[in-house]
Design a protein around this motif. Structure first.
Motif, PDB file in Angstrom:
ATOM      1  N   SER A   1      -6.956  18.280 107.274  1.00 18.69           N
ATOM      2  CA  SER A   1      -7.053  19.546 106.546  1.00 18.69           C
ATOM      3  C   SER A   1      -5.965  19.643 105.479  1.00 18.69           C
ATOM      4  O   SER A   1      -6.201  20.142 104.376  1.00 18.69           O
ATOM      5  N   ASN A   2      -4.788  19.160 105.817  1.00 21.54           N
ATOM      6  CA  ASN A   2      -3.672  19.162 104.872  1.00 21.54           C
ATOM      7  C   ASN A   2      -4.045  18.383 103.605  1.00 21.54           C
ATOM      8  O   ASN A   2      -3.878  18.877 102.489  1.00 21.54           O
TER       9      ASN A   2
ATOM     10  N   ARG B   1      -4.090  26.318  89.215  1.00 18.96           N
ATOM     11  CA  ARG B   1      -4.431  26.635  90.627  1.00 18.96           C
ATOM     12  C   ARG B   1      -3.555  27.777  91.142  1.00 18.96           C
ATOM     13  O   ARG B   1      -2.673  28.260  90.457  1.00 18.96           O
TER      14      ARG B   1
ATOM     15  N   PHE C   1       3.065  20.701  97.011  1.00 25.02           N
ATOM     16  CA  PHE C   1       3.200  20.281  95.612  1.00 25.02           C
ATOM     17  C   PHE C   1       4.233  21.116  94.855  1.00 25.02           C
ATOM     18  O   PHE C   1       4.561  20.806  93.709  1.00 25.02           O
TER      19      PHE C   1
ATOM     20  N   GLN D   1      -8.973  19.066  97.175  1.00 24.39           N
ATOM     21  CA  GLN D   1      -9.801  20.120  96.556  1.00 24.39           C
ATOM     22  C   GLN D   1      -9.410  20.360  95.101  1.00 24.39           C
ATOM     23  O   GLN D   1     -10.217  20.841  94.312  1.00 24.39           O
ATOM     24  N   PHE D   2      -8.187  19.980  94.746  1.00 19.45           N
ATOM     25  CA  PHE D   2      -7.741  20.123  93.356  1.00 19.45           C
ATOM     26  C   PHE D   2      -8.436  19.118  92.430  1.00 19.45           C
ATOM     27  O   PHE D   2      -8.281  19.197  91.208  1.00 19.45           O
ATOM     28  N   LEU D   3      -9.156  18.179  92.999  1.00 17.29           N
ATOM     29  CA  LEU D   3      -9.891  17.210  92.167  1.00 17.29           C
ATOM     30  C   LEU D   3     -11.170  17.818  91.591  1.00 17.29           C
ATOM     31  O   LEU D   3     -11.715  17.319  90.613  1.00 17.29           O
ATOM     32  N   SER D   4     -11.650  18.878  92.229  1.00 19.66           N
ATOM     33  CA  SER D   4     -12.852  19.562  91.721  1.00 19.66           C
ATOM     34  C   SER D   4     -12.505  20.321  90.454  1.00 19.66           C
ATOM     35  O   SER D   4     -11.418  20.874  90.355  1.00 19.66           O
TER      36      SER D   4
ATOM     37  N   ARG E   1     -16.500  18.446 105.700  1.00 23.41           N
ATOM     38  CA  ARG E   1     -15.973  19.038 104.464  1.00 23.41           C
ATOM     39  C   ARG E   1     -15.462  17.949 103.521  1.00 23.41           C
ATOM     40  O   ARG E   1     -15.603  18.048 102.298  1.00 23.41           O
TER      41      ARG E   1
ATOM     42  N   LEU F   1      -7.125  17.451 102.688  1.00 20.23           N
ATOM     43  CA  LEU F   1      -8.313  18.008 102.042  1.00 20.23           C
ATOM     44  C   LEU F   1      -7.912  19.119 101.075  1.00 20.23           C
ATOM     45  O   LEU F   1      -8.453  19.224  99.970  1.00 20.23           O
ATOM     46  N   GLY F   2      -6.939  19.950 101.493  1.00 13.03           N
ATOM     47  CA  GLY F   2      -6.444  21.013 100.618  1.00 13.03           C
ATOM     48  C   GLY F   2      -5.987  20.451  99.280  1.00 13.03           C
ATOM     49  O   GLY F   2      -6.242  21.042  98.218  1.00 13.03           O
ATOM     50  N   GLN F   3      -5.350  19.294  99.346  1.00 10.44           N
ATOM     51  CA  GLN F   3      -4.880  18.649  98.108  1.00 10.44           C
ATOM     52  C   GLN F   3      -6.044  18.062  97.321  1.00 10.44           C
ATOM     53  O   GLN F   3      -6.114  18.181  96.099  1.00 10.44           O
TER      54      GLN F   3
ATOM     55  N   SER G   1      -2.946  24.619 107.471  1.00 11.70           N
ATOM     56  CA  SER G   1      -2.618  23.241 107.093  1.00 11.70           C
ATOM     57  C   SER G   1      -3.194  22.896 105.724  1.00 11.70           C
ATOM     58  O   SER G   1      -2.566  22.210 104.916  1.00 11.70           O
ATOM     59  N   ASN G   2      -4.394  23.412 105.467  1.00 11.90           N
ATOM     60  CA  ASN G   2      -5.047  23.188 104.180  1.00 11.90           C
ATOM     61  C   ASN G   2      -4.171  23.724 103.044  1.00 11.90           C
ATOM     62  O   ASN G   2      -3.903  23.031 102.065  1.00 11.90           O
TER      63      ASN G   2
ATOM     64  N   THR H   1      -4.223  14.296  92.272  1.00  9.68           N
ATOM     65  CA  THR H   1      -4.537  15.632  92.791  1.00  9.68           C
ATOM     66  C   THR H   1      -3.721  16.703  92.050  1.00  9.68           C
ATOM     67  O   THR H   1      -4.167  17.841  91.908  1.00  9.68           O
TER      68      THR H   1
ATOM     69  N   VAL I   1      -5.850  18.555 111.907  1.00  6.05           N
ATOM     70  CA  VAL I   1      -4.883  19.317 111.117  1.00  6.05           C
ATOM     71  C   VAL I   1      -4.358  18.462 109.955  1.00  6.05           C
ATOM     72  O   VAL I   1      -4.199  18.940 108.830  1.00  6.05           O
ATOM     73  N   HIS I   2      -4.103  17.204 110.226  1.00  6.32           N
ATOM     74  CA  HIS I   2      -3.638  16.272 109.186  1.00  6.32           C
ATOM     75  C   HIS I   2      -4.674  16.144 108.072  1.00  6.32           C
ATOM     76  O   HIS I   2      -4.358  16.165 106.885  1.00  6.32           O
TER      77      HIS I   2
ATOM     78  N   GLN J   1      -1.322  22.106  99.895  1.00  2.00           N
ATOM     79  CA  GLN J   1      -1.250  22.490  98.476  1.00  2.00           C
ATOM     80  C   GLN J   1       0.150  22.969  98.113  1.00  2.00           C
ATOM     81  O   GLN J   1       0.700  22.623  97.058  1.00  2.00           O
TER      82      GLN J   1
END
Lengths: 172, 172
Positions: free
Chosen positions: A159-160, B52, B167, A166-169, A31, A162-164, B159-160, A48, A156-157, B164
């Motif tokens: 994923s944390n 978001r 923030f 994703q705001f770059l998209s 991902r 990656l969630g952030q 975690s994802n 982000t 898990v780290h 977010q």
């Protein structure tokens, strides 16, 4: 015969949960791959969220953490120990020089390819041996401090962050 | 005797692995608890980044997902199925009415307390049985579609979104 079946069943379960954890790890890395492939270098270099970590920093951070697995798992020497200073020991925007985004992406892929080789060579029971930051004595008392737990925690780290990232998209 | 030792060792690993996965799940929920306890209602209602999802939406989303585990795991009836519409089936800001933040926080805690009761009652081998959205026939072919895998996937999902929601905290 019944005993043999019981051995087979428990061993199959052990192989199964190792596979579950490794699949989750692989999926998370894929991902991140997908996201950084989709983003332009400019998008990846952005924050982000206002005042928060840049995508570049987070990618370097995740790559450095993955690189650290090579020694933590006892799989060999690190490929890019020089990434610790800018991406683990100091926060973003602290004046450290970052490699260009293209280089960081290449590191990310090279490190993960190297990890993949070691992961495929692991037998299920190998995952339940200690990681290199816990002593044999402490591991005796805390068998949860094994290699598989490290991999799960890192999933898990990742994923944390990656969630952030994703705001770059661009927003849809 | 050696055979019995092998069975014991793999069974101990099974119990250990379940404990590792449950500890990771509990830890993730506690991190969400801590964050929402620290945030004011206004902070939680804000967008996690410009344009978001809001913290309120993400909290409702995570609570609805956790609530869904009650039926997915076959543990009983859902406590708040009415949360699916605003928090799972429709995106944020689509005109749905949300419960007040204080109510959402209470739902989050009540749902997790209910899940905790069922989790403590599970024996290690129970986690390797099918979840309720897979048929016995498909589960036969894909034994990875078990309850523990659901819990691990949900931990990573949480975690994802926690990444977010972080923030929402004031920048240091």
């Amino acid at each position: 015969m019944q005993v043999q079946e019981e051995i087979n069943a428990t061993q199959a379960n052990q192989a199964l949960f190792v596979q579950m954890a490794v699949t989750l790890w692989d999926g998370m890395n894929k991902r991140v791959d997908k996201l950084i492939d989709e983003l332009t270098d400019e998008q990846l270099a952005a924050e982000t969220a206002p005042g928060r970590n840049t995508g570049t920093y987070l990618l370097g951070h995740l790559a450095a953490v993955n690189d650290g697995l090579l020694t933590l798992m006892g799989w060999g020497e690190r490929l890019h120990p020089e990434m610790d200073e800018p991406f683990l020991k100091t926060p973003d925007k602290s004046g450290q020089n970052f490699p260009p985004v293209a280089t960081l992406k290449e590191y990310w892929k090279t490190i993960n390819a190297e990890l993949g080789k070691h992961i495929s060579a692991m037998q299920p029971q190998d995952w339940f041996t200690r990681h290199m930051s816990v002593s044999p004595e402490d591991f005796e008392k805390e068998p949860n401090r094994n290699k598989l737990n490290v991999l799960m925690g890192r999933t898990v780290h990742q994923s944390n962050h990656l969630g952030q990232m994703q705001f770059l998209s661009p927003r849809k």
